[in-house]
Design a protein around this motif. Sequence first.
Motif, mmCIF file in Angstrom:
data_model
loop_
_atom_site.group_PDB
_atom_site.id
_atom_site.type_symbol
_atom_site.label_atom_id
_atom_site.label_comp_id
_atom_site.label_asym_id
_atom_site.label_seq_id
_atom_site.Cartn_x
_atom_site.Cartn_y
_atom_site.Cartn_z
ATOM 1 N N ILE A 107 0.629 -0.652 0.086
ATOM 2 C CA ILE A 107 -0.321 0.278 0.012
ATOM 3 C C ILE A 107 0.766 1.565 0.569
ATOM 4 O O ILE A 107 0.778 2.264 -0.601
ATOM 5 N N PRO A 130 -3.196 7.611 9.452
ATOM 6 C CA PRO A 130 -3.929 8.590 8.059
ATOM 7 C C PRO A 130 -3.199 7.752 7.047
ATOM 8 O O PRO A 130 -4.292 7.855 6.269
ATOM 9 N N LEU A 131 -2.056 7.429 6.945
ATOM 10 C CA LEU A 131 -1.672 7.061 5.653
ATOM 11 C C LEU A 131 -2.513 5.352 4.878
ATOM 12 O O LEU A 131 -2.699 5.477 4.209
ATOM 13 N N LEU A 132 -2.936 5.244 5.804
ATOM 14 C CA LEU A 132 -3.280 4.080 6.050
ATOM 15 C C LEU A 132 -5.035 3.242 5.374
ATOM 16 O O LEU A 132 -5.392 2.821 5.699
ATOM 17 N N GLY A 133 -5.193 4.991 5.844
ATOM 18 C CA GLY A 133 -6.891 5.007 6.108
ATOM 19 C C GLY A 133 -7.587 4.334 5.015
ATOM 20 O O GLY A 133 -7.407 3.657 3.528
ATOM 21 N N GLY A 134 -8.753 3.475 5.380
ATOM 22 C CA GLY A 134 -9.369 2.903 4.747
ATOM 23 C C GLY A 134 -8.958 1.454 4.672
ATOM 24 O O GLY A 134 -10.249 0.643 3.526
ATOM 25 N N THR A 135 -8.069 1.056 4.999
ATOM 26 C CA THR A 135 -7.271 -0.495 4.853
ATOM 27 C C THR A 135 -7.607 -1.573 5.833
ATOM 28 O O THR A 135 -6.766 -2.408 5.688
ATOM 29 N N VAL A 180 -14.067 2.252 0.402
ATOM 30 C CA VAL A 180 -13.690 3.461 0.238
ATOM 31 C C VAL A 180 -12.611 3.347 -1.758
ATOM 32 O O VAL A 180 -12.436 2.151 -2.062
ATOM 33 N N GLN A 207 -8.444 9.117 -0.135
ATOM 34 C CA GLN A 207 -7.283 8.829 1.379
ATOM 35 C C GLN A 207 -5.925 10.047 0.973
ATOM 36 O O GLN A 207 -5.402 10.258 0.001
ATOM 37 N N GLU A 208 -5.261 9.862 2.217
ATOM 38 C CA GLU A 208 -4.539 11.481 2.352
ATOM 39 C C GLU A 208 -3.024 10.461 1.475
ATOM 40 O O GLU A 208 -2.564 11.425 0.783
ATOM 41 N N ARG A 209 -2.922 9.029 1.575
ATOM 42 C CA ARG A 209 -2.151 8.879 1.102
ATOM 43 C C ARG A 209 -1.576 8.803 -0.965
ATOM 44 O O ARG A 209 -1.365 8.978 -1.076
ATOM 45 N N TYR A 210 -2.792 9.397 -1.409
ATOM 46 C CA TYR A 210 -3.449 9.329 -2.655
ATOM 47 C C TYR A 210 -3.209 10.679 -2.607
ATOM 48 O O TYR A 210 -2.989 11.104 -4.061
#
Lengths: 600, 206
Positions: free
Chosen positions: A255, A274-279, B63, B92-95
């Motif tokens: 991810i 937060p970087l792994l949000g939704g996982t 999501v 999402q923040e990572r994107y």
Amino acid sequence: MTSETSPSVSGDEASDPKPSPEDQLASLALSETDGPASGSPRENNRHNEIESAEEEVQTNSAAPGLAVVENSGEAVRRGRIGGVLWARTNSEPEADGPESPSSSGYAGERGSSSASSAGSGIYEIAEVRDDEVVDGVSDSQAAWVPGKRHVDEDDASISWRKRKKHYFILSNSGKPIYSRHGDEHKLAGFSATLQAIISFVENGGDRVKLVRAGKHQVVFLVKGPIYLVCISCTEEPYESLRMQLELIYGQMLLILTKSVNRCFEKNPKFDMTPLLGGTDVVFSSLIHSFSWNPATFLHAYTCLPLAYATRQAAGAILQDVADSGVLFAILMCKHKVISLVGAQKASLHPDDILLLSNFVMASESFRTSESFSPICLPRYNPMAFLYAYVHYFDIDTYLMLLTTSSEAFYHLKDCRIRIEMVLLKSSVLSEIQRSMLDGGMRVEELPLDPLPRSGSFSPHLGQHTLPTDSPDGFRELYGGIGGPAGLWHFIYRSIFLDQYVSSEFSAPISSPRQQKRLYRAYQKLYASMHERGIGPHKTQFRRDENYVLLCWVTQDFELYAAFDPLADKALAIKTCNRVCQWVKDVENEIFLLGASPFSW
Amino acid sequence: MGCSSSLPDRSSGRLVGPNGENGGASDAKNLRVKLVLLGDSGVGKSCIVLRFVRGQFDPTSKVTVGASFLSQTIALQDSTTVKFEIWDTAGQERYAALAPLYYRGAAVAVIVYDITSPDTFNKAQYWVKELQKHGTPDIVLALVGNKADLHEKREVSVQDGMDYAEKNGMFFIETSAKTADNINQLFEEIAKRLPRPAPPSSSQNP
């Protein structure tokens, strides 16, 4: 004290890395440890008979007659002597005084004490109920509800403490990143405790790998600034739990890539959640697969059974696309590969296939429409993102096209349209659906007589079962449950192909709970066969009240088979030879052969 | 509830916006435009798209990973058709760092927030600034307050949305993907504001 229904074969590798012959007897790992035989050049071809191996079995287990484990808890008990064991990498093992599990604040033991003498069966049932909310549903995958459970819990909740298996990801400053159960943010204190344990040992110039506390094992894995911890009372071997943590770490890299480490270099207190949000669903589905998907411990992938020509047709169009600048083209149906192709010199590790397909299947949004997403294949290159084009052809069948170019979406979309046209025209997609309905190899269909070599197969995977009873009388003995000689299930792993084939589940291994228990047994068998120091072993035959388990490892394949606990040993061995022959006879249909030379 | 402010049409007399890498095969009657949806996670971007493209609403949150690609063609009253090629990006923040990948070359950006969450309104303003800096120069910007059906939980007033949109030369509308309220209006309004290719007469004389 010992409550495991099948005896532990591994003893305690942490406290006793070089078991004496007595230990080997206690655990009855029927091994052939001599150098020349195990590491020898390829004197055994694929068809060597298991009888020869059996002789070694007999000689090794000279003492108590039959080479059969009759549920002695010896090895398990031995491992329990030290309450807490630091597994030192460079110094003597050191046992602290016995410690009550609750003194660490972790009281998982309490809830289970009443079940301990009655056997883990009861406890296992309890776990299945609250984890999987199934019963009587035969497909464990279908019954599983994705997503995070028990978000309302934290380390103060009794229910949280009673969970059988916890997984945590935290940062080296003790910040929670992921927890299987409960809300990460509420577990900050608990994470800090785990971090304190790890850094306490690290400060002594050492590394903590495993802590045993009563029934619980606490397994640690340190990956730079990322710490992974598993707390389990499932009696799975240490090696298995550590590999599970490795896979969870790999899923995280898939991810985010390893470049997430830089965030911690800049700011040690960096909050990664937060970087792994939704996982959450991605991790929970991976963790769920630890109890049903053999790929998680075999490090091999499995294929959907298809006629050779059908798979070739799919492979040809994927190869065509790969030649146009696509790094990997993978066509899958659920967790089974239909075909896959890599660009020149690019090879795909089975673990990457597992993690990628888990990611795609767990993320519902891929099913709604075609998508383009950055992903990282940790075994291919943990530092860099690739770009994945994902498209579902039907509810189970999906195509993944991987490229290094972030601009390639429209090209990949065109590729997909070409692939889809070919798959429709050559009716590959309908063949896939039919195979899904037909299922794979069934133990009941194990041919009783060797097939003619040239054999053209009957519709379902070389099914040549004769209506008459066999001369050996397999059928009379086992009243039609399972296959011949009481064969219930098998897994065959081809070492060259890095692929495995697993028979379909049928009675009496029909409930998800029984399937999970069998996987755990296989997993334990795998770990004991591959244990460092005393392995590699060639054969193992063990009997407990649940099964007879037979494992046979050669240079070409590994066979894991489960039989009725009353199965006759000689017949079981004979049956294993037949299974191997059967697999060989239908390998064109169950494996992906002749793909570009993978070199992992 | 759903309220739209009609701003002066800035698009009149402009050149054709780029239609993305795929070399838009637009002509005066059949437009093809790249549209990108941006906004915080959970504001309902995918729901808006799925309502518009498929007429569906799925209350279970799925999501988005990376970005999803969908397209939908609408016909306008003047018998022109507009084919929207929609990039529904992950919130999402990572994107976030990857957003340029999706908004580059976009003729339209729809920036979505959730009227029950001021944080998402702030995030929307971040995206507006980012697009003003790095987006296509004459991009059509729409500000969308979604979840308008949850008016009893409203925390961002219609006026705030409207004021911000007006200040930044954006089109503003409040929608509900759940009730389908204003969803088609959103896309129709965007279509009307699209710059049209020069009349065919000019291309007849090369």
